[in-house]
Design a protein around this motif. Sequence first.
Motif, short mmCIF file in Angstrom:
data_model
loop_
_atom_site.label_atom_id
_atom_site.label_comp_id
_atom_site.label_asym_id
_atom_site.label_seq_id
_atom_site.Cartn_x
_atom_site.Cartn_y
_atom_site.Cartn_z
N TYR A 137 0.76 -1.55 0.36
CA TYR A 137 -0.07 0.19 -0.16
C TYR A 137 0.86 1.24 -0.05
O TYR A 137 0.21 2.45 -0.42
CB TYR A 137 -1.05 -0.13 1.01
N TYR A 138 1.98 1.21 0.57
CA TYR A 138 3.19 2.30 0.57
C TYR A 138 3.88 2.23 -0.63
O TYR A 138 4.90 3.54 -0.92
CB TYR A 138 3.60 2.48 2.23
N GLY A 139 4.36 1.41 -1.53
CA GLY A 139 4.20 1.87 -2.96
C GLY A 139 5.70 0.65 -2.91
O GLY A 139 6.13 -0.10 -2.06
N PRO A 140 6.12 1.09 -4.02
CA PRO A 140 7.67 -0.11 -4.10
C PRO A 140 8.79 0.04 -3.58
O PRO A 140 9.13 1.35 -3.69
CB PRO A 140 7.45 -0.48 -5.56
N THR A 141 9.24 -0.63 -3.14
CA THR A 141 10.53 -0.22 -2.53
C THR A 141 11.78 -0.94 -3.65
O THR A 141 11.40 -1.51 -4.99
CB THR A 141 11.82 -1.77 -1.66
N HIS A 142 12.50 -0.24 -3.53
CA HIS A 142 13.74 -0.41 -4.81
C HIS A 142 15.52 -1.61 -4.29
O HIS A 142 15.29 -1.36 -3.27
CB HIS A 142 14.46 1.10 -5.65
#
Length: 490
Positions: A137-142
């Motif tokens: 929900y908090y967006g992707p990690t890179h």
Amino acid sequence: MSTNYFKEDISTLHDALVNKQTTAVQLTADTLAQIHAKEDKTKAFITVTDDEAKKQAAAADAAGISADQPLAGVPLALKDNIITDGVLTTAASKILTGFIPVYDATVTKRLKAAGSVLVGKTNLDEFAMGSSTENSYYGPTHNAWDLDRVPGGSSGGSAAAVAAGEVVAALGSDTGGSIRQPAAFNGIFGIKPTYGRVSRWGLIAFGSSLDQIGVLSRRVKDSALILQQIAGQDENDDTSLPDPVPDYVAAMAGGVQGMRLALPEEYLGEGVSQGVRDAIEKAVDTLKKLGATVDTVSLPHTKYAVPTYYLIASSEASSNLQRFDGIRYGYRAQDVKNLEDVYVRTRSEGFGDEVKRRIMLGTFSLSAGFYDAYFNKAAKVRHLIQDDFTKVFADHDLIIAPTTPTPAFKIGEKVDDPVTMYMNDILTIPANLAGIPAASVPAGLVDGLPVGLQLMAKPLGESTIFKAAAAFEDATKFYEQVPTAMKGEN
């Protein structure tokens, strides 16, 4: 002392603390500074606990750090599906918005008892369901090696934080490869212990017969030190094992001389890239030079592992996630007309697509008329997979294999193709179905991206894994490499 986690490990940090070359307060300040400096690139954390970490560090200094407390004053991170008293815990889901637990998970409690400083909660695929940390929900990690690529999942935040030098080590959880796959993608070590070796009390459940908390770190010894602290029976978890915890650090000595290793032909089959095969063949040569013998073996039921896993895991998830209903905690839909509306709209708005997909698959598999055809059959196949491992371990110390079929893929590349995404775990899933310990150790680079060598042992065989992994690490020294996207950061 300005801390550089590309050059430090828990032992060097501990020595510096004991010898008063630094303090827990200074070490924590350095760590928090690095996290905040690198988070724009990695997005590895959901919550950074600056104030609480500083309090814990001050308490560690006040108590004094003795030579027999290797984790005291050392900053660590936790995957955000591990419960933390007074700290936001989300499992990367909208449905747990604002959830502040009132108790600690057993592993959290044990790390605190060891004097560790907990600096934050890392990102993951929602409820640990995914292989890329894109389902958050908090967006992707890179990925620390290439910011356009995924860090793997579901423990992608923990893996990226360690690989990027934000923390020295972090806890993750592994249901079908969620520690080992991101460890491989990020060029670090990651271990999933035997099922029941570490308490699951306070781990937000996904698949209760598969979930296991483990460790990710740059150095093998760091994982051994942390696992030593968190392993062991827990009265709050009936599935935790009563067996005494051995000295994992001491077990690292001795190397692989005389070990018999098994390489399953099914793990180098279709779908495994040529680059990964080449890296594994090179790793096999290294192990042979170190004194091990390697035999080719067969694990014939491996081909059924992915469908078996997704039926069992999704069925358990559909049961475990019933508790998230908008009544007791977390997100609740607004402007609802009746109780049914609360349930339906809260779950529809609060869960992401992948979680809904698995709940529906699991509910279908457990439904009247389909239970015997799907779930019950999967449970029987699981026993066949376990039997395959038992037969191989009768004559071998370890099973070795690639951790993943390919290096890390690009963000967005597979997110719309769930079946392809599921197949990414084909090499890690069998160990979870069998309940055996397994780890991934860096095995080199393919086109500038890390790949991992997977080590699997018989139940409670973590010591054998640590012994082989330490010997391989010492021979290859991959830990000396700094991820491409992080060069110049320290």
